[in-house]
Design a protein around this motif. Structure first.
Motif, PDB file in Angstrom:
ATOM      1  N   MET A 206      44.579  13.512  38.914  1.00 51.52           N
ATOM      2  CA  MET A 206      45.686  12.563  39.657  1.00 51.52           C
ATOM      3  C   MET A 206      45.294  11.384  40.257  1.00 51.52           C
ATOM      4  SD  MET A 206      47.056  15.098  42.587  1.00 51.52           S
ATOM      5  CE  MET A 206      46.301  15.268  44.182  1.00 51.52           C
ATOM      6  N   VAL A 207      46.118  10.563  40.364  1.00 51.45           N
ATOM      7  CA  VAL A 207      45.877   9.339  40.967  1.00 51.45           C
ATOM      8  C   VAL A 207      45.930   9.654  42.669  1.00 51.45           C
ATOM      9  CG1 VAL A 207      46.304   7.063  41.702  1.00 51.45           C
ATOM     10  CG2 VAL A 207      46.195   7.631  39.181  1.00 51.45           C
ATOM     11  N   VAL A 208      45.104   9.317  43.432  1.00 51.98           N
ATOM     12  CA  VAL A 208      44.988   9.669  44.972  1.00 51.98           C
ATOM     13  C   VAL A 208      45.606   8.348  45.611  1.00 51.98           C
ATOM     14  CG1 VAL A 208      43.621  10.130  46.969  1.00 51.98           C
ATOM     15  CG2 VAL A 208      43.359  11.479  44.938  1.00 51.98           C
ATOM     16  N   CYS A 209      44.929   7.041  45.215  1.00 53.07           N
ATOM     17  CA  CYS A 209      45.409   5.801  45.557  1.00 53.07           C
ATOM     18  C   CYS A 209      44.399   4.729  44.915  1.00 53.07           C
ATOM     19  CB  CYS A 209      45.378   5.895  47.234  1.00 53.07           C
ATOM     20  SG  CYS A 209      43.486   5.805  47.885  1.00 53.07           S
ATOM     21  N   GLY A 210      44.783   3.414  45.278  1.00 52.49           N
ATOM     22  CA  GLY A 210      43.996   2.418  45.170  1.00 52.49           C
ATOM     23  C   GLY A 210      43.375   1.978  46.147  1.00 52.49           C
ATOM     24  N   MET A 211      42.553   0.657  45.716  1.00 54.30           N
ATOM     25  CA  MET A 211      42.089  -0.064  46.950  1.00 54.30           C
ATOM     26  C   MET A 211      41.435  -1.432  46.453  1.00 54.30           C
ATOM     27  SD  MET A 211      38.786   0.851  49.410  1.00 54.30           S
ATOM     28  CE  MET A 211      39.332   2.342  50.205  1.00 54.30           C
ATOM     29  N   SER A 212      41.915  -2.460  47.164  1.00 59.02           N
ATOM     30  CA  SER A 212      41.598  -3.845  47.071  1.00 59.02           C
ATOM     31  C   SER A 212      40.190  -4.052  47.674  1.00 59.02           C
ATOM     32  CB  SER A 212      42.662  -4.569  47.391  1.00 59.02           C
ATOM     33  OG  SER A 212      43.805  -4.452  46.584  1.00 59.02           O
ATOM     34  N   LEU A 213      39.356  -4.776  47.152  1.00 64.19           N
ATOM     35  CA  LEU A 213      38.047  -5.093  47.790  1.00 64.19           C
ATOM     36  C   LEU A 213      37.440  -6.370  47.326  1.00 64.19           C
ATOM     37  CD1 LEU A 213      35.217  -4.107  49.115  1.00 64.19           C
ATOM     38  CD2 LEU A 213      34.487  -3.363  46.986  1.00 64.19           C
ATOM     39  N   GLY A 214      37.386  -7.267  48.544  1.00 60.00           N
ATOM     40  CA  GLY A 214      36.812  -8.350  48.358  1.00 60.00           C
ATOM     41  C   GLY A 214      36.616  -9.292  49.769  1.00 60.00           C
ATOM     42  N   HIS A 215      36.681 -10.724  49.694  1.00 61.15           N
ATOM     43  CA  HIS A 215      36.633 -11.374  50.903  1.00 61.15           C
ATOM     44  C   HIS A 215      37.821 -11.939  51.342  1.00 61.15           C
ATOM     45  CE1 HIS A 215      32.239 -12.008  50.684  1.00 61.15           C
ATOM     46  NE2 HIS A 215      32.346 -11.852  49.274  1.00 61.15           N
ATOM     47  N   ALA A 216      38.565 -11.540  52.642  1.00 57.56           N
ATOM     48  CA  ALA A 216      39.790 -12.115  53.010  1.00 57.56           C
ATOM     49  C   ALA A 216      39.994 -13.707  52.936  1.00 57.56           C
ATOM     50  CB  ALA A 216      39.924 -11.407  54.581  1.00 57.56           C
ATOM     51  N   ASP A 217      41.213 -13.926  52.459  1.00 57.59           N
ATOM     52  CA  ASP A 217      41.317 -15.149  52.764  1.00 57.59           C
ATOM     53  C   ASP A 217      41.973 -15.808  54.256  1.00 57.59           C
ATOM     54  OD1 ASP A 217      42.571 -18.035  52.495  1.00 57.59           O
ATOM     55  OD2 ASP A 217      43.585 -17.488  50.599  1.00 57.59           O
ATOM     56  N   PRO A 218      41.165 -16.503  55.000  1.00 59.01           N
ATOM     57  CA  PRO A 218      41.529 -16.720  56.305  1.00 59.01           C
ATOM     58  C   PRO A 218      42.766 -17.504  56.543  1.00 59.01           C
ATOM     59  CG  PRO A 218      39.551 -17.739  55.644  1.00 59.01           C
ATOM     60  CD  PRO A 218      39.991 -17.076  54.640  1.00 59.01           C
ATOM     61  N   SER A 219      42.998 -18.147  55.331  1.00 60.77           N
ATOM     62  CA  SER A 219      44.013 -19.214  55.338  1.00 60.77           C
ATOM     63  C   SER A 219      45.503 -18.517  55.429  1.00 60.77           C
ATOM     64  CB  SER A 219      44.147 -20.340  54.564  1.00 60.77           C
ATOM     65  OG  SER A 219      44.336 -19.767  53.215  1.00 60.77           O
ATOM     66  N   ARG A 220      45.568 -17.170  55.082  1.00 59.29           N
ATOM     67  CA  ARG A 220      46.788 -16.634  54.733  1.00 59.29           C
ATOM     68  C   ARG A 220      47.564 -16.078  55.921  1.00 59.29           C
ATOM     69  NH1 ARG A 220      47.595 -16.086  49.096  1.00 59.29           N
ATOM     70  NH2 ARG A 220      49.598 -14.664  49.669  1.00 59.29           N
ATOM     71  N   VAL A 221      48.835 -16.247  56.086  1.00 61.55           N
ATOM     72  CA  VAL A 221      49.280 -15.716  57.471  1.00 61.55           C
ATOM     73  C   VAL A 221      49.286 -14.202  57.457  1.00 61.55           C
ATOM     74  CG1 VAL A 221      51.729 -15.832  56.529  1.00 61.55           C
ATOM     75  CG2 VAL A 221      50.969 -15.974  59.216  1.00 61.55           C
ATOM     76  N   GLU A 222      49.616 -13.447  56.483  1.00 62.83           N
ATOM     77  CA  GLU A 222      49.821 -12.054  56.553  1.00 62.83           C
ATOM     78  C   GLU A 222      48.297 -11.241  57.114  1.00 62.83           C
ATOM     79  OE1 GLU A 222      49.919 -13.018  51.807  1.00 62.83           O
ATOM     80  OE2 GLU A 222      49.833 -14.182  53.580  1.00 62.83           O
ATOM     81  N   ASN A 223      47.197 -12.142  56.568  1.00 64.85           N
ATOM     82  CA  ASN A 223      45.845 -11.511  57.093  1.00 64.85           C
ATOM     83  C   ASN A 223      45.868 -11.694  58.782  1.00 64.85           C
ATOM     84  OD1 ASN A 223      45.100 -10.480  54.737  1.00 64.85           O
ATOM     85  ND2 ASN A 223      43.921 -12.499  54.283  1.00 64.85           N
ATOM     86  N   THR A 224      46.564 -12.157  59.365  1.00 71.12           N
ATOM     87  CA  THR A 224      46.762 -12.156  60.911  1.00 71.12           C
ATOM     88  C   THR A 224      47.239 -10.907  61.705  1.00 71.12           C
ATOM     89  OG1 THR A 224      48.753 -13.359  61.189  1.00 71.12           O
ATOM     90  CG2 THR A 224      46.786 -14.747  60.865  1.00 71.12           C
ATOM     91  N   LEU A 225      48.015 -10.287  60.663  1.00 73.26           N
ATOM     92  CA  LEU A 225      48.319  -8.890  61.362  1.00 73.26           C
ATOM     93  C   LEU A 225      47.415  -8.105  61.865  1.00 73.26           C
ATOM     94  CD1 LEU A 225      51.076  -7.140  61.593  1.00 73.26           C
ATOM     95  CD2 LEU A 225      50.355  -6.355  59.276  1.00 73.26           C
ATOM     96  N   VAL A 226      47.561  -7.701  62.946  1.00 74.10           N
ATOM     97  CA  VAL A 226      46.867  -6.755  63.684  1.00 74.10           C
ATOM     98  C   VAL A 226      47.658  -5.453  64.041  1.00 74.10           C
ATOM     99  CG1 VAL A 226      45.046  -5.962  65.500  1.00 74.10           C
ATOM    100  CG2 VAL A 226      45.229  -8.382  64.358  1.00 74.10           C
ATOM    101  N   THR A 227      47.657  -4.438  63.596  1.00 75.09           N
ATOM    102  CA  THR A 227      48.448  -3.345  63.864  1.00 75.09           C
ATOM    103  C   THR A 227      48.000  -2.717  65.144  1.00 75.09           C
ATOM    104  OG1 THR A 227      47.310  -1.513  62.349  1.00 75.09           O
ATOM    105  CG2 THR A 227      49.187  -2.719  61.479  1.00 75.09           C
ATOM    106  N   GLU A 228      48.858  -2.314  65.828  1.00 71.97           N
ATOM    107  CA  GLU A 228      48.804  -1.588  67.280  1.00 71.97           C
ATOM    108  C   GLU A 228      48.070  -0.064  66.826  1.00 71.97           C
ATOM    109  OE1 GLU A 228      52.554  -1.330  69.309  1.00 71.97           O
ATOM    110  OE2 GLU A 228      52.631  -3.715  69.336  1.00 71.97           O
TER     111      GLU A 228
END
Length: 240
Positions: A206-228
């Motif tokens: 069974m599938v447990v999950c997936g994962m993305s792997l690479g280099h973050a795009d620093p220009s994208r606003v969604e990558n500024t999210l820092v969860t508490e």
């Protein structure tokens, strides 16, 4: 790497800082650069993660590493189903990840991270198409060059999911040590059957999950999210 090797000849503070940084700096990245990640790099990460602890050394993990055409084919197949409401009733998750009834504080944390992300992206609460499109980016692995699909033999029980969590963390920390970024994605479990068909995964897994792997795009606003994160005193009790 020999598991019985002595501690590297580095100042203790340097070694501690490096490990701590790799753990603390790990975040779920939702937009990646097209910068390639080599097969050797992925192999090296998995070669570290394979030393993760597991109950009686069961090592229950199985990993499919996707790139190029294989990743694109899987993404296309999942997105076709994701965008077709008629198929929604036929989708079955192989295991229950989230609670059937949400209570505080978990529901509050879930809502906050969702609205914080959508707020950064300018997606309003009533913008259902915008939410759907953003969620659909999961199935493109957020444009990362590498997609990972993790599976588990169905004969295994809940303890193996605990082992799996440690294995996933090992991968993410080893990736950070190589200045790479990740996003673990339970969103893939909904499409278990499609993934199984596309990747020739046997019915015994069974599938447990997936994962993305690479280099973050620093220009994208969604990558500024820092969860508490809760402070230690909120979840730990020290008993003398």
């Amino acid at each position: 790497m020999n598991r019985l090797e002595p501690t590297p000849a580095l100042p203790a503070a340097t070694l501690q800082q490096a490990v701590d940084w790799a753990v603390v700096s790990r975040r779920s990245i939702r937009a990646f650069l097209p910068t390639p990640v080599s097969r050797d790099e992925v192999f090296a990460i998995l070669d570290v993660a394979r030393h993760t602890a597991s109950g009686v050394n069961t090592q229950p993990w199985r990993v499919r590493v996707l790139s190029g055409a294989s990743k694109e084919r899987l993404s296309a197949a999942i997105l076709a189903a994701n965008d077709n409401p008629a198929l929604a009733g036929d989708l079955r998750e192989p295991y229950t990840y989230y609670p059937e009834q949400w209570v505080s504080p978990y529901i509050d944390r879930r809502r906050k991270v969702g609205w914080d992300l959508y707020g950064l992206l300018g997606i309003a609460k009533e913008d259902k198409p915008g939410m759907h499109a953003q969620h659909g980016r999961n199935y493109r692995f957020f444009d990362a060059p590498i997609g990972l699909i993790f599976t588990l033999d169905r004969v295994m029980q809940a303890g193996s999911l605990i082992d799996y969590g440690m294995f996933l963390q090992s991968i993410m920390v080893a990736a950070r040590a190589r200045s790479l970024d990740t996003c673990p994605q339970v969103a893939f479990t909904k499409f278990h059957q499609i993934i199984a068909t596309e990747l020739s995964i046997p019915d015994t897994e069974m599938v447990v999950c997936g994962m993305s792997l690479g280099h973050a795009d620093p220009s994208r606003v969604e990558n500024t999210l820092v969860t508490e994160r809760e402070p230690v005193d909120a979840f730990a009790s020290f008993l003398d």
